[in-house]
Design a protein around this motif. Structure first.
Motif, PDB file in Angstrom:
ATOM      1  N   TRP A 460       0.830  -1.211   0.000  1.00  0.00           N
ATOM      2  CA  TRP A 460       0.000   0.000   0.000  1.00  0.00           C
ATOM      3  C   TRP A 460       0.864   1.261   0.000  1.00  0.00           C
ATOM      4  CZ3 TRP A 460      -4.389   2.033  -1.170  1.00  0.00           C
ATOM      5  CH2 TRP A 460      -4.880   3.173  -0.535  1.00  0.00           C
ATOM      6  N   VAL A 461       1.851   1.318   0.836  1.00  0.00           N
ATOM      7  CA  VAL A 461       2.710   2.505   0.904  1.00  0.00           C
ATOM      8  C   VAL A 461       3.477   2.684  -0.402  1.00  0.00           C
ATOM      9  CG1 VAL A 461       4.634   3.575   2.126  1.00  0.00           C
ATOM     10  CG2 VAL A 461       2.906   2.312   3.404  1.00  0.00           C
ATOM     11  N   LYS A 462       4.023   1.614  -0.946  1.00  0.00           N
ATOM     12  CA  LYS A 462       4.750   1.731  -2.206  1.00  0.00           C
ATOM     13  C   LYS A 462       3.818   2.141  -3.345  1.00  0.00           C
ATOM     14  CE  LYS A 462       8.424  -1.564  -1.063  1.00  0.00           C
ATOM     15  NZ  LYS A 462       9.090  -2.829  -1.447  1.00  0.00           N
ATOM     16  N   LEU A 463       2.595   1.617  -3.339  1.00  0.00           N
ATOM     17  CA  LEU A 463       1.627   1.993  -4.375  1.00  0.00           C
ATOM     18  C   LEU A 463       1.310   3.480  -4.304  1.00  0.00           C
ATOM     19  CD1 LEU A 463      -0.408   1.210  -6.608  1.00  0.00           C
ATOM     20  CD2 LEU A 463      -2.049   0.726  -4.782  1.00  0.00           C
ATOM     21  N   LEU A 464       1.095   4.007  -3.102  1.00  0.00           N
ATOM     22  CA  LEU A 464       0.811   5.431  -2.959  1.00  0.00           C
ATOM     23  C   LEU A 464       1.989   6.276  -3.429  1.00  0.00           C
ATOM     24  CD1 LEU A 464      -0.962   5.560   0.533  1.00  0.00           C
ATOM     25  CD2 LEU A 464      -2.019   5.562  -1.744  1.00  0.00           C
ATOM     26  N   ALA A 465       3.209   5.841  -3.118  1.00  0.00           N
ATOM     27  CA  ALA A 465       4.388   6.602  -3.527  1.00  0.00           C
ATOM     28  C   ALA A 465       4.532   6.626  -5.047  1.00  0.00           C
ATOM     29  CB  ALA A 465       5.638   6.010  -2.876  1.00  0.00           C
ATOM     30  N   PRO A 497      -7.328   8.126  -6.434  1.00  0.00           N
ATOM     31  CA  PRO A 497      -6.943   9.423  -7.022  1.00  0.00           C
ATOM     32  C   PRO A 497      -6.216  10.326  -6.030  1.00  0.00           C
ATOM     33  CG  PRO A 497      -9.236   8.866  -7.527  1.00  0.00           C
ATOM     34  CD  PRO A 497      -8.770   7.885  -6.504  1.00  0.00           C
ATOM     35  N   GLU A 498      -6.555  10.227  -4.751  1.00  0.00           N
ATOM     36  CA  GLU A 498      -5.949  11.093  -3.744  1.00  0.00           C
ATOM     37  C   GLU A 498      -4.719  10.435  -3.113  1.00  0.00           C
ATOM     38  OE1 GLU A 498      -9.078   8.561  -1.748  1.00  0.00           O
ATOM     39  OE2 GLU A 498      -8.794   9.620  -3.649  1.00  0.00           O
ATOM     40  N   ALA A 499      -3.887   9.780  -3.919  1.00  0.00           N
ATOM     41  CA  ALA A 499      -2.727   9.062  -3.408  1.00  0.00           C
ATOM     42  C   ALA A 499      -1.776  10.000  -2.664  1.00  0.00           C
ATOM     43  CB  ALA A 499      -1.994   8.355  -4.546  1.00  0.00           C
ATOM     44  N   ASP A 505      -0.843  11.956   4.787  1.00  0.00           N
ATOM     45  CA  ASP A 505      -1.429  11.600   6.074  1.00  0.00           C
ATOM     46  C   ASP A 505      -0.580  10.533   6.777  1.00  0.00           C
ATOM     47  OD1 ASP A 505      -3.810  11.754   7.942  1.00  0.00           O
ATOM     48  OD2 ASP A 505      -3.807   9.604   7.467  1.00  0.00           O
ATOM     49  N   LEU A 506      -0.043   9.574   6.029  1.00  0.00           N
ATOM     50  CA  LEU A 506       0.816   8.567   6.637  1.00  0.00           C
ATOM     51  C   LEU A 506       2.102   9.187   7.161  1.00  0.00           C
ATOM     52  CD1 LEU A 506       0.434   5.539   4.166  1.00  0.00           C
ATOM     53  CD2 LEU A 506      -0.613   5.840   6.412  1.00  0.00           C
ATOM     54  N   VAL A 507       2.633  10.167   6.454  1.00  0.00           N
ATOM     55  CA  VAL A 507       3.838  10.844   6.928  1.00  0.00           C
ATOM     56  C   VAL A 507       3.541  11.604   8.222  1.00  0.00           C
ATOM     57  CG1 VAL A 507       5.517  12.650   6.396  1.00  0.00           C
ATOM     58  CG2 VAL A 507       4.889  10.978   4.648  1.00  0.00           C
ATOM     59  N   GLU A 508       2.371  12.258   8.282  1.00  0.00           N
ATOM     60  CA  GLU A 508       1.991  12.960   9.512  1.00  0.00           C
ATOM     61  C   GLU A 508       1.802  11.980  10.661  1.00  0.00           C
ATOM     62  OE1 GLU A 508      -1.462  15.162   8.528  1.00  0.00           O
ATOM     63  OE2 GLU A 508      -0.409  16.618   7.251  1.00  0.00           O
ATOM     64  N   LEU A 509       1.241  10.805  10.356  1.00  0.00           N
ATOM     65  CA  LEU A 509       1.101   9.781  11.392  1.00  0.00           C
ATOM     66  C   LEU A 509       2.476   9.334  11.879  1.00  0.00           C
ATOM     67  CD1 LEU A 509      -0.843   7.935  12.971  1.00  0.00           C
ATOM     68  CD2 LEU A 509      -0.649   6.279  11.101  1.00  0.00           C
ATOM     69  N   ALA A 601      -9.641   0.251  -0.969  1.00  0.00           N
ATOM     70  CA  ALA A 601      -9.018   0.082  -2.283  1.00  0.00           C
ATOM     71  C   ALA A 601      -8.577  -1.346  -2.543  1.00  0.00           C
ATOM     72  CB  ALA A 601      -7.811   1.013  -2.406  1.00  0.00           C
ATOM     73  N   GLU A 602      -8.909  -2.273  -1.633  1.00  0.00           N
ATOM     74  CA  GLU A 602      -8.370  -3.626  -1.719  1.00  0.00           C
ATOM     75  C   GLU A 602      -9.432  -4.631  -2.143  1.00  0.00           C
ATOM     76  OE1 GLU A 602      -5.516  -6.358   1.115  1.00  0.00           O
ATOM     77  OE2 GLU A 602      -7.361  -5.570   1.992  1.00  0.00           O
ATOM     78  N   ARG A 603      -8.971  -5.595  -2.933  1.00  0.00           N
ATOM     79  CA  ARG A 603      -9.767  -6.783  -3.250  1.00  0.00           C
ATOM     80  C   ARG A 603      -8.960  -7.982  -2.753  1.00  0.00           C
ATOM     81  NH1 ARG A 603      -9.813  -6.311  -8.200  1.00  0.00           N
ATOM     82  NH2 ARG A 603      -8.458  -8.005  -8.910  1.00  0.00           N
ATOM     83  N   LEU A 604      -9.494  -8.668  -1.750  1.00  0.00           N
ATOM     84  CA  LEU A 604      -8.771  -9.732  -1.060  1.00  0.00           C
ATOM     85  C   LEU A 604      -9.479 -11.052  -1.267  1.00  0.00           C
ATOM     86  CD1 LEU A 604      -6.336 -10.210   0.881  1.00  0.00           C
ATOM     87  CD2 LEU A 604      -7.950  -9.945   2.783  1.00  0.00           C
ATOM     88  N   GLY A 605      -8.736 -12.056  -1.713  1.00  0.00           N
ATOM     89  CA  GLY A 605      -9.325 -13.371  -1.921  1.00  0.00           C
ATOM     90  C   GLY A 605      -8.465 -14.213  -2.838  1.00  0.00           C
ATOM     91  N   PRO A 606      -8.980 -15.340  -3.295  1.00  0.00           N
ATOM     92  CA  PRO A 606      -8.211 -16.185  -4.222  1.00  0.00           C
ATOM     93  C   PRO A 606      -8.047 -15.487  -5.567  1.00  0.00           C
ATOM     94  CG  PRO A 606     -10.437 -17.019  -3.976  1.00  0.00           C
ATOM     95  CD  PRO A 606     -10.299 -15.928  -2.967  1.00  0.00           C
TER      96      PRO A 606
END
Length: 607
Positions: A460-465, A497-499, A505-509, A601-606
């Motif tokens: 997730w973090v790499k995708l946002l970057a 879109p708001e990556a 926000d993650l940097v502020e966290l 933003a996630e689709r989790l499964g087989p």
């Protein structure tokens, strides 16, 4: 050596022998493991630095000389042959400076003296070892008595050597006097006659000599209590008899019990103090004082000046905020419990060792290496159990790996690309780093591990970057094994879109998390956020978080959380701070702040 393993029924198992290990080291000088190449029965050892080449060569020379020596010290041989070969071994394996050349001469003299009267008697190696054990054993040197100084010596006959003070140490039961076990090779000990040596009687005589040589004081020390349990332990039998005689003749209790710890209050009796150590006295006073609760780990939040952020640092924080706080802010690394390196030929592998082989197999298969070639290379690495057990283990791992390969091969097509990311965070701050494993418009990662929170958060973090640096339809696809024996499980994240805003926000966290430990736990926070995202109540989400917190592999066993919150911490330690809005606790606020954008933003499964 394989010849030595023949005696144990393993003539066809070259793994974990000195020969194979040295072959791997020497091959590693010229090659590495990148291409899974091998030569003969060994594969190159990775990461052999240029500075280790000389060391590897000297080790190979040492092992070669030891092999030559051991090869000659086999089977029954005449005593004269043993002396000649042991002398040759001295020249081959030892070296001394000129000032110590007398040691070589003395060693040869001892060998000659040991076999002087042996003639042509055939001796085995155990016979030679027993013959030399007595001649090469340590002997007490001459003690300098009557010099006025403190003399430390073993128990030696002192019948006519008086001393003002004699102190005897270590007269513990089962240690003194020495045992009188019968040596199976000692023919005289089978039927002893009067006047022959008896070690126990000799020790009793030495104790009597030491007692009679004391002029003013006699101090005898022994372990009077078990250092772990505190249970009383008796003195040695001769010492117990001495205590009984003195008690019966002089009366009174002459045994003084000393505390185990130097800071024990009994050492500082004002009437008769035993210790004068000021630091130990301070410890004794502190031990008798009022108990105070442990201070908080961090009384107040630290200051954190805004600086540029590297992508690996942000990923490390998002995956494990507590660990990042300790490492990145305080510079503290909590060591893991490292198992001792075993030199045994393993018949069974633990879970981590199986994962290591499975991960290597998966990477090799995704890079186009045939399964048969990987089998040959892994056998030569020496990581597998011998014979059929190793083959069965590889077959078991192949089933799980091939399922992952079938699912991941389509998205791993073509060589992976690398992108540099550079995101403006405002106020002159930037986020920089490098993202690897890019195929087309997807960040692809496949692991033999079970798909866990750390894999999803890292992607997730790499995708946002990447999306913030190169806007477009990006995805992050993470594949691994699933829970409950699911062979394959996949997380597919679509870049929002708001990556850039989410990354900010993650940097502020992270800025907040580097000033104080945040109430976030990897497993419990993920479960709580997922439950709340599915519409469950706060109580239901907390129930799931508590299950993720406890257990054998739960967050409560995390060494970083234990370091901050103490041993066996409870989830309630993270629920103390109040929250806001629909979340009554800050634990829930931070869990949803971290996970809600990812879950949306996630689709989790087989696959």
């Amino acid at each position: 050596k394989l010849i030595q393993r023949q005696a144990f029924g393993l003539p066809d198992v070259p793994q974990n022998t000195w020969t194979t290990g040295l072959d791997r080291i020497l091959l590693g000088v010229a090659a590495d493991e990148t291409d899974l190449a091998w030569l003969g029965q060994a594969s190159p050892l990775d990461d052999v630095d240029s500075g280790d080449i000389d060391l590897g060569g000297r080790l190979a020379e040492l092992i070669d000389r030891m092999e030559a020596v051991l090869w000659r010290l086999r089977g029954p041989q005449p005593a004269t042959e043993w002396a000649a070969k042991l002398g040759w071994a001295l020249d081959l394996l030892t070296d001394v400076p000129d000032s110590d050349a007398w040691q070589v001469t003395e060693a040869r003299r001892e060998l000659a003296a040991a076999t002087e009267h042996a003639g042509c008697t055939a001796l085995r190696l155990p016979d030679v070892r027993a013959m030399l054990a007595g001649r090469l054993a340590g002997r007490p040197t001459r003690a300098n008595f009557r010099t006025g100084d403190l003399t430390v010596a073993t128990l030696v006959p002192m019948r006519s050597v008086p001393h003002r003070v004699v102190a005897l140490l270590g007269l513990d039961d089962e240690v003194f006097p020495r045992g009188a076990g019968v040596d199976g090779d000692d023919v005289l000990a089978r039927d002893p006659c009067p006047g022959e040596r008896d070690r126990r009687s000799e020790d009793r005589q030495l104790l009597l000599d030491a007692v009679m040589s004391a002029g003013d004081r006699l101090l005898v020390f022994y372990t009077g209590a078990d250092p772990v349990s505190g249970h009383p332990r008796p003195p040695a039998v001769p010492l117990g008899e001495l205590i009984d005689v003195i008690t019966a003749t002089a009366g009174g209790d002459i045994v003084q019990h000393h505390p185990l710890q130097p800071f024990d209050a009994g050492n500082f009796d004002a009437a008769q103090p035993f210790s004068h150590d000021r630091s130990a006295l301070a410890g004794a006073r502190a031990g008798q004082g009022d108990r105070v609760p442990d201070p908080p780990f961090l009384p107040a939040a630290l200051s954190q000046p805004p600086t540029d952020v590297s992508l690996p640092e942000l990923v490390s924080f998002v995956v494990h905020p507590t660990q990042a706080f300790l490492r990145q802010r305080l510079g503290i690394r909590i060591p893991d419990d490292e198992d001792e390196i075993s030199d045994a030929l393993r018949a069974e592998l633990d879970g981590l060792e199986k994962w290591d082989i499975g991960e290597r197999m998966l990477n090799a298969r995704l890079n186009g290496v045939p399964a048969a070639d990987f089998r040959q290379a892994e056998w030569r690495r020496g990581t597998l159990p011998p014979l059929r057990r190793g083959a069965d283990l590889l077959t078991e791992l192949e089933r799980g790996v091939e399922a992952l390969v079938v699912a991941a091969q389509p998205i791993h097509s073509g060589p992976p690309k690398t992108l540099d990311v550079d995101v403006d965070l405002g106020s002159g701050r930037r986020l920089t780093g490098t993202v690897t494993g890019i195929h087309g418009r997807a960040l692809v990662s496949t692991s033999y591990s079970r798909l866990a929170t750390k894999h999803r958060l890292t992607a997730w973090v790499k995708l946002l970057a990447v999306a913030a640096t190169y806007p477009g339809p990006w995805q992050a696809v993470s594949t691994g094994r699933g829970s409950y024996n699911r062979p394959v499980w996949r997380s597919t994240l679509t870049a929002p879109p708001e990556a850039a805003a989410l990354l900010q926000d993650l940097v502020e966290l992270r800025d907040d998390g580097l000033t104080r430990p945040l109430p976030i736990a990897a497993g419990a926070s993920a479960v709580y956020a997922e439950r709340r995202h599915q519409g469950n109540s706060v109580e239901e989400a907390l129930e799931g978080a508590e299950r993720a917190w406890g257990g054998r592999f739960g967050d409560s066993t995390d060494r970083h959380l234990v370091y901050i919150h103490g041993p066996e911490p409870h989830l309630s330690r993270l629920l103390e701070e109040p929250g806001g809005g629909s979340e009554p606790r800050r634990f829930g606020v931070l869990a949803r702040r971290l996970w809600t954008p990812l879950l949306g933003a996630e689709r989790l499964g087989p696959p």
